[in-house]
Motif scaffolding. Structure first.
Motif, PDB file in Angstrom:
ATOM      1  N   TYR A  53       0.823  -1.215   0.000  1.00 53.30           N
ATOM      2  CA  TYR A  53       0.000   0.000   0.000  1.00 53.30           C
ATOM      3  C   TYR A  53       0.858   1.267   0.000  1.00 53.30           C
ATOM      4  O   TYR A  53       0.446   2.297  -0.547  1.00 53.30           O
ATOM      5  CB  TYR A  53      -0.970  -0.008   1.182  1.00 53.30           C
ATOM      6  CG  TYR A  53      -2.152  -0.923   0.950  1.00 53.30           C
ATOM      7  CD1 TYR A  53      -3.080  -0.632  -0.052  1.00 53.30           C
ATOM      8  CD2 TYR A  53      -2.335  -2.081   1.697  1.00 53.30           C
ATOM      9  CE1 TYR A  53      -4.155  -1.471  -0.296  1.00 53.30           C
ATOM     10  CE2 TYR A  53      -3.415  -2.929   1.468  1.00 53.30           C
ATOM     11  CZ  TYR A  53      -4.318  -2.615   0.463  1.00 53.30           C
ATOM     12  OH  TYR A  53      -5.381  -3.446   0.209  1.00 53.30           O
ATOM     13  N   SER A 165     -16.950   0.593  -2.357  1.00 55.43           N
ATOM     14  CA  SER A 165     -15.644   1.214  -2.194  1.00 55.43           C
ATOM     15  C   SER A 165     -15.811   2.629  -1.659  1.00 55.43           C
ATOM     16  O   SER A 165     -16.714   3.361  -2.076  1.00 55.43           O
ATOM     17  CB  SER A 165     -14.891   1.251  -3.523  1.00 55.43           C
ATOM     18  OG  SER A 165     -13.640   1.890  -3.360  1.00 55.43           O
ATOM     19  N   THR A 166     -14.923   3.006  -0.742  1.00 52.13           N
ATOM     20  CA  THR A 166     -14.953   4.355  -0.171  1.00 52.13           C
ATOM     21  C   THR A 166     -13.825   5.219  -0.718  1.00 52.13           C
ATOM     22  O   THR A 166     -13.699   6.375  -0.336  1.00 52.13           O
ATOM     23  CB  THR A 166     -14.824   4.283   1.365  1.00 52.13           C
ATOM     24  OG1 THR A 166     -13.594   3.609   1.706  1.00 52.13           O
ATOM     25  CG2 THR A 166     -16.000   3.530   1.961  1.00 52.13           C
ATOM     26  N   ASP A 167     -12.994   4.654  -1.584  1.00 55.32           N
ATOM     27  CA  ASP A 167     -11.881   5.399  -2.171  1.00 55.32           C
ATOM     28  C   ASP A 167     -11.890   5.134  -3.669  1.00 55.32           C
ATOM     29  O   ASP A 167     -11.474   4.071  -4.120  1.00 55.32           O
ATOM     30  CB  ASP A 167     -10.556   4.962  -1.545  1.00 55.32           C
ATOM     31  CG  ASP A 167      -9.395   5.856  -1.964  1.00 55.32           C
ATOM     32  OD1 ASP A 167      -9.535   6.583  -2.972  1.00 55.32           O
ATOM     33  OD2 ASP A 167      -8.348   5.832  -1.290  1.00 55.32           O
ATOM     34  N   LYS A 211     -20.901   5.113   4.080  1.00 60.74           N
ATOM     35  CA  LYS A 211     -20.583   3.706   4.326  1.00 60.74           C
ATOM     36  C   LYS A 211     -21.708   2.974   5.049  1.00 60.74           C
ATOM     37  O   LYS A 211     -21.980   1.805   4.755  1.00 60.74           O
ATOM     38  CB  LYS A 211     -19.294   3.609   5.139  1.00 60.74           C
ATOM     39  CG  LYS A 211     -18.059   4.009   4.370  1.00 60.74           C
ATOM     40  CD  LYS A 211     -16.796   3.842   5.173  1.00 60.74           C
ATOM     41  CE  LYS A 211     -16.620   4.917   6.202  1.00 60.74           C
ATOM     42  NZ  LYS A 211     -15.280   4.872   6.855  1.00 60.74           N
ATOM     43  N   HIS A 240     -11.466  -7.269   2.513  1.00 63.31           N
ATOM     44  CA  HIS A 240     -11.336  -5.803   2.507  1.00 63.31           C
ATOM     45  C   HIS A 240      -9.934  -5.413   2.071  1.00 63.31           C
ATOM     46  O   HIS A 240      -8.969  -6.185   2.221  1.00 63.31           O
ATOM     47  CB  HIS A 240     -11.613  -5.230   3.896  1.00 63.31           C
ATOM     48  CG  HIS A 240     -10.519  -5.526   4.885  1.00 63.31           C
ATOM     49  ND1 HIS A 240      -9.502  -4.627   5.157  1.00 63.31           N
ATOM     50  CD2 HIS A 240     -10.250  -6.625   5.635  1.00 63.31           C
ATOM     51  CE1 HIS A 240      -8.679  -5.167   6.056  1.00 63.31           C
ATOM     52  NE2 HIS A 240      -9.113  -6.378   6.363  1.00 63.31           N
ATOM     53  N   ASN A 242      -7.383  -2.866   3.065  1.00 64.64           N
ATOM     54  CA  ASN A 242      -6.814  -1.889   3.995  1.00 64.64           C
ATOM     55  C   ASN A 242      -7.873  -1.023   4.677  1.00 64.64           C
ATOM     56  O   ASN A 242      -7.663   0.159   4.927  1.00 64.64           O
ATOM     57  CB  ASN A 242      -5.814  -0.989   3.251  1.00 64.64           C
ATOM     58  CG  ASN A 242      -4.749  -0.418   4.167  1.00 64.64           C
ATOM     59  OD1 ASN A 242      -4.369  -1.052   5.153  1.00 64.64           O
ATOM     60  ND2 ASN A 242      -4.270   0.765   3.851  1.00 64.64           N
ATOM     61  N   THR A 243      -9.019  -1.615   4.981  1.00 64.19           N
ATOM     62  CA  THR A 243     -10.082  -0.882   5.662  1.00 64.19           C
ATOM     63  C   THR A 243     -10.766  -1.814   6.662  1.00 64.19           C
ATOM     64  O   THR A 243     -11.969  -2.092   6.560  1.00 64.19           O
ATOM     65  CB  THR A 243     -11.078  -0.260   4.644  1.00 64.19           C
ATOM     66  OG1 THR A 243     -12.071   0.482   5.332  1.00 64.19           O
ATOM     67  CG2 THR A 243     -11.715  -1.328   3.752  1.00 64.19           C
ATOM     68  N   ASP A 246     -14.107  -0.880   8.564  1.00 68.42           N
ATOM     69  CA  ASP A 246     -15.336  -1.013   7.772  1.00 68.42           C
ATOM     70  C   ASP A 246     -15.737  -2.485   7.636  1.00 68.42           C
ATOM     71  O   ASP A 246     -16.926  -2.818   7.668  1.00 68.42           O
ATOM     72  CB  ASP A 246     -15.144  -0.398   6.384  1.00 68.42           C
ATOM     73  CG  ASP A 246     -14.953   1.109   6.430  1.00 68.42           C
ATOM     74  OD1 ASP A 246     -15.404   1.731   7.407  1.00 68.42           O
ATOM     75  OD2 ASP A 246     -14.343   1.659   5.494  1.00 68.42           O
ATOM     76  N   PRO A 280      -7.150   0.763  -1.890  1.00 65.70           N
ATOM     77  CA  PRO A 280      -7.718   0.594  -0.547  1.00 65.70           C
ATOM     78  C   PRO A 280      -9.179   1.047  -0.514  1.00 65.70           C
ATOM     79  O   PRO A 280      -9.672   1.694  -1.445  1.00 65.70           O
ATOM     80  CB  PRO A 280      -6.841   1.510   0.315  1.00 65.70           C
ATOM     81  CG  PRO A 280      -6.409   2.583  -0.636  1.00 65.70           C
ATOM     82  CD  PRO A 280      -6.231   1.914  -1.968  1.00 65.70           C
ATOM     83  N   GLY A 281      -9.874   0.695   0.568  1.00 65.19           N
ATOM     84  CA  GLY A 281     -11.218   1.213   0.787  1.00 65.19           C
ATOM     85  C   GLY A 281     -12.356   0.360   0.286  1.00 65.19           C
ATOM     86  O   GLY A 281     -13.512   0.789   0.306  1.00 65.19           O
TER      87      GLY A 281
END
Length: 293
Positions: A53, A165-167, A211, A240, A242-243, A246, A280-281
């Protein structure tokens, strides 16, 4: 211990220790950063993902499919020991299956006393892992290679993959979303809801803001599509990128709503190959349910 060998590829997104403990040989993918090749680690080295990452912040890695010669080498060593059922990474994600099938055609005449079955999982990440894990359960129950192969061929269509996804910048950088769309989605705190279709390809089918709403959306979908709905009694895997927080929130929500799950919901890291494309995310939920659309 077994009458045949069940094998898979590193994109099952389960720790190598788990796969190895179930006596399933693994064929590893690799990725390249700045001209240097790295093996898909499968959590063997605790520093591999953090390092990945960090590099991902600077550039997008390249990944390549497995070729026929890699499969020939892998299968040959297994066929010397016994019959082989190989469940391959889904063709909606990679064309590696073509190399696997070509290798199988080449090797069968060289090992006339052995059986080599190759199946396209049509799955990805820990959804692929869920299918392979269930196949190992059947093997452990004493099912024959043909019985397990027949079950996998049918059940692969029933492994539901739903994720958010959050990113979104990596979706944009990887060409999966326009820059303008990613910018607007980020400003409005929009999470696209995605799934794998019946061909194993990613499609976005809805979007929500935030989210919490994304998690609720996936739970509602699971309630509608899982075998027996709220009474679903199979396994649930979450992966996941790197989250972890969540993923843990998603696990908690699932276990509160679905009271009959087989054991606890298992959380795994998305491996380096798939994370090379998602960044990530991302949080993904996998379960057995209706056939994928």
């Amino acid at each position: 211990m077994y009458d045949y060998i069940l094998s898979c590829e590193s994109t099952v997104d389960m720790p190598f220790s788990k796969v190895n403990s179930r006596q399933m040989p693994v064929l590893f993918y690799s990725y390249t950063f700045g001209g240097k090749e790295y093996a898909d680690d499968m959590c063997r080295d605790p520093e591999a993902l953090p390092s990945f990452y960090r590099l991902l912040e600077k550039e997008i890695p390249s990944t390549s499919q497995l070729n026929e010669y890699q499969y020939v080498d892998f299968f040959s060593k297994l066929l010397e020991k016994g019959d082989v059922l190989h469940i391959a990474f889904g063709s909606g994600m990679t064309k590696s299956i073509q190399g696997a099938e070509a290798a199988a055609e080449k090797l069968r005449p060289k090992f006339p006393g052995r059986k080599l079955i190759v199946i396209d999982s049509l799955c990805s990440s820990s959804g692929y892992g869920l299918l392979v894990d269930a196949a190992a359960d059947l093997r452990d129950e004493g099912k024959s290679i043909d019985e397990v192969a027949e079950w996998v061929d049918k059940a692969r269509h029933n492994v539901n993959h739903h994720f958010f996804s959050t990113d979104l910048k990596y979706f944009r950088r990887g060409g999966r979303m326009s820059g303008a769309a990613a910018t607007v989605a980020t400003i409005l705190n929009i999470c696209p809801i995605l799934k794998l279709d019946d061909k194993g390809k990613i499609i976005a089918y809805d979007k929500v803001r935030g989210k919490r709403n994304a998690i609720n959306h996936i739970l509602s979908t699971m309630e509608k599509r899982a075998v027996d709905g709220l009474n679903y009694s199979g396994k649930v895997f979450i992966s996941h990128s790197n989250t972890l927080a969540d993923a843990m929130a998603t696990k908690k929500a699932i276990e509160e709503r679905f009271k009959h799950i087989d054991g606890e919901v298992q959380i795994f890291d998305i491996g380096t190959i798939i994370a090379s494309h998602t960044g990530p995310g991302t949080v993904a939920v996998f379960f057995f349910g209706d056939e994928r659309d």
